[in-house]
Design a protein around this motif. Structure first.
Motif: not given
Ligand SMILES: C[S@@+](CC[C@H](N)C(=O)[O-])C[C@H]1O[C@@H](n2cnc3c(N)ncnc32)[C@H](O)[C@@H]1O
Length: 335
Positions: A32-34, A42, A54, A84, A87-88, A91, A99, A102
């Protein structure tokens, strides 16, 4: 066309080699790229072999500009609007309930800072806005509405501005005759107290602008909630990497990792271990990673950047205590 060739980035990614190293191994990983921004992280993660990224950004203009990178990614990049702190959930909605990595690159992008119409900068005149998401109350709404003591507290807590009360009074005196609408008007009010910029010194409006930006975007609450969200979504062995740009942010990340990696109560062998919940992160070092001279030569913005990372253990995630992390609460708990 490779992912790398899809459009030149208007924002130079900070500490990119160090971020990739902290996230490794990335081969086939889901990350994950918040803070998508211009997509620098990314893009680099995809180039380094991540199976899926994501990416999240609360700024609709970043999401729009990222379409080219999504198209070039052959389905490996999913770009979602949102914050963010969630973010969970974001995702999971994108099909990844857990994942491998992060990453968060906290703060504003060069695109946001450099566009006068976004109102983040004291260097160019624009609407006094500062909203990353383009929704909710603007910075003008805040300076036109808060009580003088609240304004002073905001500048003191979020900007560490020593002249906070004098600036608040100057703001209130001006807004009584005409409400603030432009960044230049706020700069003039601040300069009426602190004087103009002196050669070789920081601009006098720097601290007040930082404070307003943090408040308008709820940045510190967002950060602490994102750390907890990352703890929930990371698999054992997964990596949480956070890059911050000022001491308020770094303190929160530092305290989070210190708390989550603690094996014994108060670090003492003599206290009962049962009182300390099992560590949710393992740290490879306690010191933050800074930019080296080579990076600073090409990107002065990296000067204040600090990277911290942790590796998720198998221990269950737990709730976050914002006070213990040092997240200031502006209008409660006044001294
Ligand atoms: C420093 S830039 C990221 C730059 C990016 N790493 C790159 O290399 O292009 C920070 C980005 O995070 C976004 N952002 C800041 N706070 C956010 C939040 N709470 N939720 C989602 N996005 C956020 C901003 O809109 C901005 O685009």
């Amino acid at each position: 066309m490779t992912v790398l060739e899809a459009g030149a980035a208007p924002h130079i990614p900070v500490l990119i080699a160090e971020v990739l190293s902290a996230l490794s191994p990335l081969d086939g990983a889901v990350a994950i790229d918040g803070t998508f921004g211009a997509g620098g992280y990314s893009r680099a993660m995809l180039e380094a072999g991540a199976g899926r990224v994501i990416a999240i950004d609360r700024d609709p203009t970043a999401i729009e500009a990222g379409a080219a990178l999504v198209a070039a990614s052959a389905g490996r990049l999913t770009l979602v609007p949102g914050t963010f702190s969630e973010l969970d959930r974001l995702a999971t909605e994108a099909g990844e309930a857990s994942v491998d990595g992060v990453v968060l690159d906290i703060g504003v992008s060069s695109m946001q800072l450099d566009r006068a119409e976004r109102g983040f900068s004291f260097r160019a005149d624009g609407p006094l806005d500062m909203r990353m998401s383009l929704s909710g109350p603007t910075a003008a709404d805040v300076v036109n509405a808060l009580e003088p003591k609240e304004l002073a507290r905001l500048f003191w807590i979020y900007g560490e501005e020593k002249q906070s009360m004098r600036i608040a009074k100057a703001i209130v005196a001006r807004r009584d005759s005409e409400p603030f609408a432009r960044t230049s008007e706020l700069v003039a009010a601040i300069e009426s107290v602190l004087g103009g910029k002196r050669f070789g010194e920081m601009h006098p409006a720097t601290r007040a602008f930082q404070a307003l930006r943090i408040h308008v975007n709820g940045e510190l609450d967002q950060l602490s909630d994102a750390l907890a969200a990352a703890e929930r979504v990371l698999k054992p062995g997964g990596r949480l990497v956070v890059v911050t740009f000022h001491s308020l942010e770094d303190r929160i990340v530092k305290r989070f990792f210190a708390d989550r990696s603690r094996e014994r109560a108060g670090g003492s062998r003599h206290l009962p271990e049962a009182t300390v919940p099992p560590a949710t992160f393992h740290l490879e070092g306690r010191q933050p990673i800074d930019a080296g001279e080579a990076e600073l030569a090409v990107n002065p913005r990296a000067r204040s950047a600090k990277l911290r990372f942790g590796i998720r253990t198998e221990a269950p995630s737990r709730s976050i205590d914002r006070d213990a992390l040092g997240v200031p609460s502006l209008f409660r708990d006044r001294p």
